[in-house]
Enzyme design. Structure first.
Site, short mmCIF file in Angstrom:
data_model
loop_
_atom_site.label_atom_id
_atom_site.label_comp_id
_atom_site.label_asym_id
_atom_site.label_seq_id
_atom_site.Cartn_x
_atom_site.Cartn_y
_atom_site.Cartn_z
N ASN A 12 2.31 2.96 9.69
CA ASN A 12 1.20 2.16 9.41
C ASN A 12 0.28 1.60 10.41
OD1 ASN A 12 0.07 -0.36 8.56
ND2 ASN A 12 1.61 -0.73 6.88
N HIS A 15 -2.19 -2.61 12.29
CA HIS A 15 -2.30 -3.74 13.42
C HIS A 15 -3.22 -3.32 14.52
CE1 HIS A 15 -0.26 -6.32 11.20
NE2 HIS A 15 0.74 -5.76 11.01
N HIS A 48 -3.09 -0.88 4.73
CA HIS A 48 -2.91 -1.77 3.54
C HIS A 48 -4.19 -2.42 3.55
CE1 HIS A 48 -0.56 -5.53 2.05
NE2 HIS A 48 -1.50 -5.19 1.38
N ARG A 50 -6.05 -5.26 2.46
CA ARG A 50 -5.96 -6.54 1.79
C ARG A 50 -7.06 -7.42 1.22
NH1 ARG A 50 -1.48 -10.07 3.05
NH2 ARG A 50 0.41 -9.17 3.79
N ARG A 54 -7.92 -8.79 6.41
CA ARG A 54 -7.71 -9.37 7.76
C ARG A 54 -7.30 -8.13 8.70
NH1 ARG A 54 -1.65 -11.71 6.54
NH2 ARG A 54 -3.11 -12.71 4.85
N GLU A 76 -1.56 1.06 0.63
CA GLU A 76 -0.72 -0.06 0.41
C GLU A 76 -1.77 -1.08 -0.21
OE1 GLU A 76 2.57 -0.08 3.60
OE2 GLU A 76 1.15 -1.79 3.43
N THR A 107 3.92 -8.78 4.47
CA THR A 107 4.41 -8.88 3.19
C THR A 107 5.73 -9.23 2.86
OG1 THR A 107 2.92 -6.75 3.05
CG2 THR A 107 4.34 -7.22 0.99
N GLU A 157 9.74 2.14 -2.76
CA GLU A 157 10.06 1.82 -1.42
C GLU A 157 10.74 0.41 -1.09
OE1 GLU A 157 6.99 2.59 1.46
OE2 GLU A 157 7.52 0.97 2.88
N HIS A 200 9.43 -1.79 6.61
CA HIS A 200 9.23 -3.20 7.06
C HIS A 200 10.41 -3.82 7.99
CE1 HIS A 200 7.60 -6.98 6.81
NE2 HIS A 200 6.62 -6.74 6.32
N1 PXP Z 1 5.95 -0.70 4.08
C1 PXP Z 1 5.24 -1.61 3.21
C2 PXP Z 1 4.97 -1.60 1.77
C3 PXP Z 1 4.43 -2.51 4.17
O1 PXP Z 1 3.71 -3.56 3.31
C4 PXP Z 1 4.57 -2.63 5.31
C5 PXP Z 1 3.78 -3.99 6.20
O2 PXP Z 1 2.61 -3.85 5.97
C6 PXP Z 1 5.30 -1.83 6.17
C7 PXP Z 1 6.17 -0.80 5.48
C8 PXP Z 1 5.53 -1.61 7.68
O3 PXP Z 1 6.17 -2.72 8.17
P1 PXP Z 1 6.15 -3.15 9.57
O4 PXP Z 1 4.77 -3.19 10.18
O5 PXP Z 1 7.05 -4.22 9.69
O6 PXP Z 1 6.59 -1.88 10.24
#
Ligand code: PXP
Length: 250
Positions: A12, A15, A48, A50, A54, A76, A107, A157, A200
């Site tokens: 992901n 960030h 994602h 949003r 952001r 996402e 999330t 998921e 997550h």
């Molecule tokens: N899976 C989903 C559906 C998420 O919303 C997120 C966070 O955006 C992640 C995985 C990844 O989470 P993390 O950034 O904490 O690794």
């Protein structure tokens, strides 16, 4: 018992865009991160979009696709008409519906598939018709998994956020019990013919027991990898995560 199958790593890249947006402008570019994920052997790019933009912006999507060089893209999104319409135009390989609240930092908690059937059935159908493999980001609970099945989503998921928090809390008994909940949920999903993913709050320290769950076939990991990349570079961070996943799987 059969050997567990392969476990994919989706990275992901949100960030990277969070850091870019802290200053405005174009650097660091999440599309460049997508190219690095591919170079490092990641098996998918997750992002994602949003409602408040952001991190990932609309104009990132096409550049991420170009940079990903054919790696599957996992979009996402909240189940809003705006996001579903964007996904219909973008036609990602996979789409993951997540709950979204503006005031949350990330999330928090899973989608209420069981209580939100009527609100979710349209979005799931539209995403499926757009050619996306639809997943629902849910708590590891039987009623949520059964609801995902009845909505026609082929993938769930499982939210590992609570496991991640308990891991850090030092409450080992509670952490083990959440892990057991994840194991049972993955087995239940798989028994219903659903593909189980998880994600997550996963890190080098806590990934192994989740990676070892044989029914889980994909992990989506973001914040930790991007944070670690500040110190070691993204490719090294991904390579180390891959190693830990493979060790746990073996
Ligand atoms: N899976 C989903 C559906 C998420 O919303 C997120 C966070 O955006 C992640 C995985 C990844 O989470 P993390 O950034 O904490 O690794």
């Amino acid at each position: 018992m059969p050997e567990p199958g392969p476990l994919r790593l989706g990275v992901n890249i949100d960030h990277v865009a969070t850091i870019r947006n802290a200053r405005g402008g174009e650097h660091p570019d999440p599309a460049r991160a997508a190219a690095l994920v591919r170079a490092a052997g990641g098996e998918g790019i997750t992002f994602h979009l949003r409602e408040d933009r952001r991190h990932i912006r609309d104009d990132d999507l096409v550049r991420i696709r170009e940079a990903a060089g054919g790696l599957p893209l996992n979009f996402e999104m909240a189940a809003t008409d705006e996001m579903i319409s964007i996904a219909e135009r973008f036609a990602p390989d996979a789409a993951c519906l997540v709950p979204e609240r503006r005031e949350e930092r990330t999330t928090e908690g899973g989608l209420d598939a069981a209580g939100g059937h009527d609100r979710l059935v349209g979005p799931v159908d539209r995403l499926r018709e757009a050619g996306a493999r639809v997943s629902l980001f849910i708590e590891p609970a039987h009623e949520q998994i059964a609801a995902a099945k009845s909505l026609g989503a082929p993938v769930v998921e499982l939210h590992t956020g609570r496991y991640g928090e308990l891991f850090l809390s030092g409450d080992d008994a509670a952490c083990q019990s959440e892990l057991q909940r994840l194991r049972e949920a993955a087995a239940y999903a798989s028994g219903l013919g659903l593909e189980a993913h998880a994600g997550h709050g996963l890190s080098f320290d806590n990934v192994a027991p989740v990676a070892a769950i044989r029914e889980v076939v994909e992990l989506n990991i973001g914040h930790f990898l991007i944070g670690e990349a500040v110190f070691t570079g993204l490719e090294a961070a991904i390579a180390r995560m891959r190693e830990l996943m493979d060790e746990a799987r073996a």
